[in-house]
Design an enzyme around this catalytic site. Structure first.
Site, PDB file in Angstrom:
ATOM      1  N   ALA A 108       0.819  -1.216   0.000  1.00  0.00           N
ATOM      2  CA  ALA A 108       0.000   0.000   0.000  1.00  0.00           C
ATOM      3  C   ALA A 108       0.851   1.264   0.000  1.00  0.00           C
ATOM      4  CB  ALA A 108      -0.935   0.009   1.206  1.00  0.00           C
ATOM      5  N   MET A 110       4.033   4.017  -1.309  1.00  0.00           N
ATOM      6  CA  MET A 110       4.257   4.784  -2.527  1.00  0.00           C
ATOM      7  C   MET A 110       5.145   4.053  -3.527  1.00  0.00           C
ATOM      8  SD  MET A 110       2.427   7.418  -2.535  1.00  0.00           S
ATOM      9  CE  MET A 110       3.174   8.155  -3.994  1.00  0.00           C
ATOM     10  N   ILE A 111       6.170   3.341  -3.047  1.00  0.00           N
ATOM     11  CA  ILE A 111       7.023   2.597  -3.975  1.00  0.00           C
ATOM     12  C   ILE A 111       6.195   1.560  -4.713  1.00  0.00           C
ATOM     13  CG2 ILE A 111       8.988   1.025  -4.166  1.00  0.00           C
ATOM     14  CD1 ILE A 111      10.211   2.434  -1.741  1.00  0.00           C
ATOM     15  N   SER A 112       5.392   0.808  -3.977  1.00  0.00           N
ATOM     16  CA  SER A 112       4.543  -0.209  -4.595  1.00  0.00           C
ATOM     17  C   SER A 112       3.537   0.409  -5.549  1.00  0.00           C
ATOM     18  CB  SER A 112       3.815  -1.015  -3.522  1.00  0.00           C
ATOM     19  OG  SER A 112       4.720  -1.751  -2.736  1.00  0.00           O
ATOM     20  N   GLN A 207       9.176 -12.874   7.934  1.00  0.00           N
ATOM     21  CA  GLN A 207       8.917 -13.088   6.516  1.00  0.00           C
ATOM     22  C   GLN A 207       9.818 -14.176   5.942  1.00  0.00           C
ATOM     23  OE1 GLN A 207       8.948  -9.290   4.499  1.00  0.00           O
ATOM     24  NE2 GLN A 207       7.148  -8.561   5.610  1.00  0.00           N
ATOM     25  N   VAL A 224      13.999  -4.683  -0.238  1.00  0.00           N
ATOM     26  CA  VAL A 224      14.080  -3.244  -0.471  1.00  0.00           C
ATOM     27  C   VAL A 224      14.062  -2.475   0.847  1.00  0.00           C
ATOM     28  CG1 VAL A 224      12.996  -1.282  -1.646  1.00  0.00           C
ATOM     29  CG2 VAL A 224      12.911  -3.569  -2.684  1.00  0.00           C
ATOM     30  N   GLY A 225      13.271  -2.947   1.815  1.00  0.00           N
ATOM     31  CA  GLY A 225      13.144  -2.263   3.100  1.00  0.00           C
ATOM     32  C   GLY A 225      14.473  -2.135   3.811  1.00  0.00           C
ATOM     33  N   ASN A 226      14.760  -0.953   4.313  1.00  0.00           N
ATOM     34  CA  ASN A 226      16.070  -0.672   4.914  1.00  0.00           C
ATOM     35  C   ASN A 226      16.147  -1.018   6.403  1.00  0.00           C
ATOM     36  OD1 ASN A 226      17.603   0.381   2.691  1.00  0.00           O
ATOM     37  ND2 ASN A 226      16.166   2.095   2.681  1.00  0.00           N
ATOM     38  N   HIS A 282      24.194  -0.616   1.581  1.00  0.00           N
ATOM     39  CA  HIS A 282      23.343   0.490   1.125  1.00  0.00           C
ATOM     40  C   HIS A 282      23.318   1.540   2.235  1.00  0.00           C
ATOM     41  CE1 HIS A 282      20.153   2.588  -0.945  1.00  0.00           C
ATOM     42  NE2 HIS A 282      19.370   2.501   0.119  1.00  0.00           N
TER      43      HIS A 282
END
EC number: 1.1.1.82
Length: 443
Positions: A108, A110-112, A207, A224-226, A282
């Site tokens: 839900a 913004m990236i998605s 996960q 992707v999540g930092n 990253h």
């Protein structure tokens, strides 16, 4: 033509219970959440009714089960995603590949919101690859997920054949072949890096266990999540049945930014920049590699003679790009992150051009660069287009580059010690140091 069947006993009820749903084989699945029907009441029915929506003779609807007097189906959907399609029956779709399942967490966000439509359009996996999207959110975001599904429905993507949404990763990750893990807690004011590592680490540990239990054995996972490198490490350590090399941490946005900065400095279009590597974490210890990169096929140091800029200004410009974007626009880089996710996946499903390579954070075991094993570290890779990759061996590493790589390596080792309780490697010990290395705009 689709046909809905209602099987009803003699006893009737004045309305269709709001927990009952039409079953869609190309479907929207609301896990752990029950949504009110968007349709008016159909026929009178009872808590034992069986409802199906199908266009194929052999499709089978799930039996409604009774719980505390209410009817709840195990799977739910609405709209066009309720239809079962036999792709082999239509001339237009007969040549399509077998449908693949793609999970996206933080669906839900913004990236998605930018990414999902690229996936559904065929831009990522090709014009003959039908897909099913499995969208993972939270109880707080479930209505937003429904809105996302409605927009996907209204977009009429021919290749998008199923949409499931849910809050339980054990259900959403069922049989997925790709998992794009975007959802993570943002860093709040005053939050220490160690706290963020622990909070998000718990999310990715859960996960990882869910992927290990439910996903396809050869699932490809892009974190992707930092902080994405260590989150990917936690995830893979909790999924021992999945090959460690199948896990990736997204560093493609860093690579794209580095290519852009080199192109700007050289006065060329960015497609002239190749062989760009991002080494390491990253974070602000990342190492954009100008030693091995090329512009118009020539070594960067031959094209850009301002070597002081390469050693100082170049790296800083890549690191601060996200923060500068927020200053200009007031929001983080969601769209370009989504594009970099697309680029990262396409690099794995499309053969790498001869002589070139790409960057991705992968497991370091067996690497030829002398980097400590047991980390997720961004390195140069090539792919044959089959979803797998191999590390590039023919790269030059001088003393300057080696020192920079070692600094990022030390940081990732410190992060690993900080999450040892989540990787099954003992008691956690945090010695991250006083310097904040989180990238601007990603805190």
């Amino acid at each position: 033509m689709a046909m809905a069947e209602l099987s009803t006993p003699k006893t009737t009820s004045p309305f269709l219970n709001s927990s009952s749903r039409l079953r869609l084989s190309s479907k929207l699945h609301l896990s752990n959440h029950f949504r009110h029907l968007l349709l008016p009441p159909l026929h009178t029915t009872t808590p034992n009714s069986k409802i199906s929506c199908s266009v194929s003779q052999n499709s089978q609807a799930p039996v409604a089960v009774q719980e505390n007097g209410l009817v709840k189906t195990k799977k739910e959907c609405y709209g066009v995603f309720c239809l079962t399609y036999d792709l082999k029956a239509e001339e237009e779709t007969r040549s399509w590949k077998k449908l693949i399942n793609i999970a996206v967490s933080g669906a839900a966000g913004m990236i998605s919101n930018h990414l999902l439509f690229k996936l559904a359009s065929g831009e990522v996996f090709g014009p003959d690859q039908p897909i099913a999207l499995k969208l993972l959110g939270s109880e707080r975001s479930i209505q937003a997920l429904e809105g996302v599904a409605m927009e996907l429905e209204d977009s009429l993507f021919p290749l998008l054949r199923e949409v499931d949404i849910g809050t339980d990763p054990n259900e959403v990750f069922q049989d997925v072949e790709w998992a794009i893990l975007i959802g993570a807690k943002p860093r709040g004011p005053g939050m220490e890096r160690a706290d963020l590592l622990d909070i998000n680490g718990q999310i990715f540990a859960e996960q990882g266990k869910a992927l290990n239990k439910a996903a396809s054995p050869n699932v490809k996972v892009l974190v992707v999540g930092n902080p994405c490198n260590t989150n990917a490490l936690i995830c893979l350590k909790n999924a021992p049945n999945i090959p460690a090399k199948n896990f990736h941490a997204l560093t493609r946005l860093d690579e794209n930014r580095a290519k852009c900065q080199l192109a700007l400095k050289a006065g060329v279009f960015y497609d002239k920049v190749s062989n760009m590597t991002i080494w390491g974490n990253h974070s602000t210890t990342q190492v954009p590699d100008f030693l091995n990169a090329r512009i118009n096929g020539l070594p960067v140091k031959e094209v850009i003679t301002d070597h002081k800029w390469l050693e100082e200004g170049f790296t800083e410009s890549v690191q601060k790009r996200g923060g500068l974007l927020i200053q200009k626009w007031g929001r983080s880089s969601a769209a370009s992150t989504a594009v970099s996710i697309v680029d990262a996946i396409k690099s794995l499903v499309t053969p790498t051009p001869e002589g070139d390579w790409f960057s991705t954070g992968v497991y370091t075991d067996g690497n030829p660069y002398g980097i400590e094993e047991g980390l997720v570290f961004s390195m140069p890779c090539r792919s044959k287009g089959d979803g797998d990759y191999e590390l590039v061996k023919d790269v030059e590493i001088d003393d300057y580059l080696r020192q920079r790589i070692a600094k990022s390596e030390a940081e990732l080792l410190a992060e690993k010690r900080c999450v040892a309780h989540l990787t099954g490697e003992g008691i956690a010990y945090c010695d991250l140091g006083p310097v904040d290395t989180m990238l601007p705009g990603e805190v």
